[in-house]
Design a protein around this motif. Structure first.
Motif, PDB file in Angstrom:
ATOM      1  N   LEU A   1       0.821  -1.210   0.000  1.00  0.00           N
ATOM      2  CA  LEU A   1       0.000   0.000   0.000  1.00  0.00           C
ATOM      3  C   LEU A   1       0.856   1.262   0.000  1.00  0.00           C
ATOM      4  O   LEU A   1       0.533   2.243  -0.673  1.00  0.00           O
ATOM      5  N   VAL A   2       1.959   1.257   0.749  1.00  0.00           N
ATOM      6  CA  VAL A   2       2.835   2.430   0.802  1.00  0.00           C
ATOM      7  C   VAL A   2       3.469   2.690  -0.555  1.00  0.00           C
ATOM      8  O   VAL A   2       3.589   3.842  -0.994  1.00  0.00           O
ATOM      9  N   SER A   3       3.882   1.637  -1.240  1.00  0.00           N
ATOM     10  CA  SER A   3       4.479   1.808  -2.570  1.00  0.00           C
ATOM     11  C   SER A   3       3.473   2.395  -3.556  1.00  0.00           C
ATOM     12  O   SER A   3       3.805   3.301  -4.333  1.00  0.00           O
ATOM     13  N   ILE A   4       2.241   1.901  -3.527  1.00  0.00           N
ATOM     14  CA  ILE A   4       1.212   2.430  -4.417  1.00  0.00           C
ATOM     15  C   ILE A   4       0.913   3.886  -4.075  1.00  0.00           C
ATOM     16  O   ILE A   4       0.733   4.737  -4.971  1.00  0.00           O
ATOM     17  N   ALA A   5       0.866   4.222  -2.788  1.00  0.00           N
ATOM     18  CA  ALA A   5       0.600   5.600  -2.380  1.00  0.00           C
ATOM     19  C   ALA A   5       1.720   6.532  -2.824  1.00  0.00           C
ATOM     20  O   ALA A   5       1.463   7.660  -3.254  1.00  0.00           O
ATOM     21  N   ASN A   6       2.973   6.089  -2.733  1.00  0.00           N
ATOM     22  CA  ASN A   6       4.095   6.923  -3.184  1.00  0.00           C
ATOM     23  C   ASN A   6       4.025   7.188  -4.683  1.00  0.00           C
ATOM     24  O   ASN A   6       4.248   8.318  -5.136  1.00  0.00           O
TER      25      ASN A   6
ATOM     26  N   VAL B   1      -3.815  10.441   4.108  1.00  0.00           N
ATOM     27  CA  VAL B   1      -5.052  10.101   4.820  1.00  0.00           C
ATOM     28  C   VAL B   1      -5.444   8.657   4.551  1.00  0.00           C
ATOM     29  O   VAL B   1      -5.887   7.934   5.465  1.00  0.00           O
ATOM     30  N   ILE B   2      -5.283   8.199   3.315  1.00  0.00           N
ATOM     31  CA  ILE B   2      -5.610   6.805   2.991  1.00  0.00           C
ATOM     32  C   ILE B   2      -4.716   5.851   3.776  1.00  0.00           C
ATOM     33  O   ILE B   2      -5.183   4.851   4.345  1.00  0.00           O
ATOM     34  N   LEU B   3      -3.427   6.154   3.827  1.00  0.00           N
ATOM     35  CA  LEU B   3      -2.504   5.301   4.578  1.00  0.00           C
ATOM     36  C   LEU B   3      -2.871   5.268   6.058  1.00  0.00           C
ATOM     37  O   LEU B   3      -2.906   4.197   6.685  1.00  0.00           O
ATOM     38  N   MET B   4      -3.147   6.444   6.618  1.00  0.00           N
ATOM     39  CA  MET B   4      -3.494   6.497   8.038  1.00  0.00           C
ATOM     40  C   MET B   4      -4.784   5.737   8.318  1.00  0.00           C
ATOM     41  O   MET B   4      -4.882   4.994   9.311  1.00  0.00           O
ATOM     42  N   ALA B   5      -5.768   5.900   7.450  1.00  0.00           N
ATOM     43  CA  ALA B   5      -7.053   5.226   7.666  1.00  0.00           C
ATOM     44  C   ALA B   5      -6.910   3.709   7.570  1.00  0.00           C
ATOM     45  O   ALA B   5      -7.493   2.966   8.373  1.00  0.00           O
ATOM     46  N   VAL B   6      -6.122   3.232   6.603  1.00  0.00           N
ATOM     47  CA  VAL B   6      -5.963   1.788   6.426  1.00  0.00           C
ATOM     48  C   VAL B   6      -5.227   1.175   7.609  1.00  0.00           C
ATOM     49  O   VAL B   6      -5.666   0.160   8.186  1.00  0.00           O
TER      50      VAL B   6
END
Length: 359
Positions: free
Chosen positions: A311-316, A330-335
């Motif tokens: 998930l972190v790689s996709i968010a970056n 926000v997506i990372l924190m929520a997940v």
């Protein structure tokens, strides 16, 4: 002359039970502890909501002043990048929300496998630290001290380098009975599959799909990439060192008298562990074990260091392409918050179910 028969006295008349007067409800006043506690909780929630609202408004104002776009409309836009490992079908033309879904599933896949592996390995090492064999006890202690004191990021890099540089190529892959293959391309192993070639005019049902070398890659079965294996091995070995100490401490917390009582009635060490010390130690083990599960899930975010598409790689990648930094964070924190709360809730339910019920 016979004595007169005594006549029994009549029972006194029953009196109607008087209804108890209803107790007056206590009046809530500021001097009441419950009232003060409730008031402080309400004030704390209002202060937190106000602070978050001010922060969101201030951030949106500053972003608008600098011409930085914001909003969630980017999730429906075309992602435009490929993902190496896809638990669900995905193409570069799919929207960003599907890319986040693939990253989330990759994170959950490595986290769940890591929890199972760390629990099994950590339990064995923890029991080994209590062994009567000096060699076994020494090896288990060395394992704990080694993996617990080396940073996880270093362990991930070491595992990745070993898998990529030290293993043979695909055509010379290490194999076990021509069903399991290990090479620089990762691990290929049999996997249940449905359908396939027709048998007597009918499609085959569930069967084992065995990997077969097809040129420079394997077809059939399931394939685990070296990135996934590096992350999984790193998380398992690192977390198992802490789980081992949790298990050892939990078993040591059981009173010595319980073990002596079990031995006095002829129970073996295995029976004593399963019937006496194990159930009692579980009450001590579960709370710190929950913390280790939470740490493992959050530590999986380091997978980006070895190129695993979590998930972190996709968010970056999404952040670099769209510039929506706040939304991606926000997506990372929520997940991660959601997975942590879910893990804690499941472990709390397990703790209540496994608790010893006293008579």
């Amino acid at each position: 002359m016979s004595d007169p028969v005594p006549v029994p006295a009549e029972d006194p008349p029953l009196r109607a039970a008087r209804p108890r007067p209803a107790r007056p409800r206590p009046r809530r006043s500021w001097r009441h502890p419950a009232t003060r506690a409730l008031a402080w909780q309400v004030l704390a929630v209002l202060a937190l909501a106000g602070g978050l609202g001010w922060l969101a408004h201030n951030t949106a104002t500053n972003m608008a002043a600098r011409g930085i776009q914001s909003g969630w409309d980017f999730l429906m836009q075309t992602a435009g990048f490929d993902i190496g490992e896809q638990p669900v079908p995905y193409e570069s033309g799919d929207p960003y929300w599907r890319a986040f879904l693939v990253g989330l599933l990759n994170t959950l896949r490595v986290a769940l496998a890591g929890i199972v592996g760390a629990t099994l390995l950590g339990t064995l090492v923890g029991l080994g630290r209590l062994s009567r064999n000096l060699l076994v006890r020494g090896l288990c202690r060395t394992y704990v001290e080694l993996f617990r004191n080396v940073p996880l990021l270093v362990q991930l890099l070491v595992w990745y380098l070993l898998l990529v540089s030290q293993l043979p190529g695909v055509t010379e892959a290490m194999n076990w009975r021509d069903t399991v293959f290990l090479s620089q391309a990762g691990l290929s192993l049999p996997w249940p599959a449905h359908g396939g070639a027709a048998v007597d005019g009918a499609a085959a049902g569930w069967h084992w799909s065995v990997p077969v070398l097809d040129g420079l890659s394997f077809s059939g079965g399931a394939a685990l990439s070296p990135e996934f294996l590096a992350v999984l091995l790193g998380l398992v070995c690192y977390t198992a060192a802490y789980v081992a100490e949790v298990v050892r401490g939990g078993i040591r917390s059981v009173a010595r008298g319980q073990i002596e009582a079990a031995q006095s009635i002829g129970l073996s060490r295995r029976q004593t562990l399963r019937r006496v010390t194990g159930p009692q130690a579980l009450r001590v083990i579960v709370p710190p074990l929950t913390n280790q599960y939470l740490n493992l899930t959050k530590n999986s975010s380091l997978a980006v260091a070895v190129g695993y598409p979590d998930l972190v790689s996709i968010a970056n990648t999404t952040l670099n392409q769209t510039g929506r930094a706040m939304e991606c964070i926000v997506i990372l924190m929520a997940v991660y918050l959601g997975t942590s709360l879910l893990t804690a809730a499941l472990m709390a339910a397990f703790d209540r179910r496994a608790a010893i019920r006293e008579r």
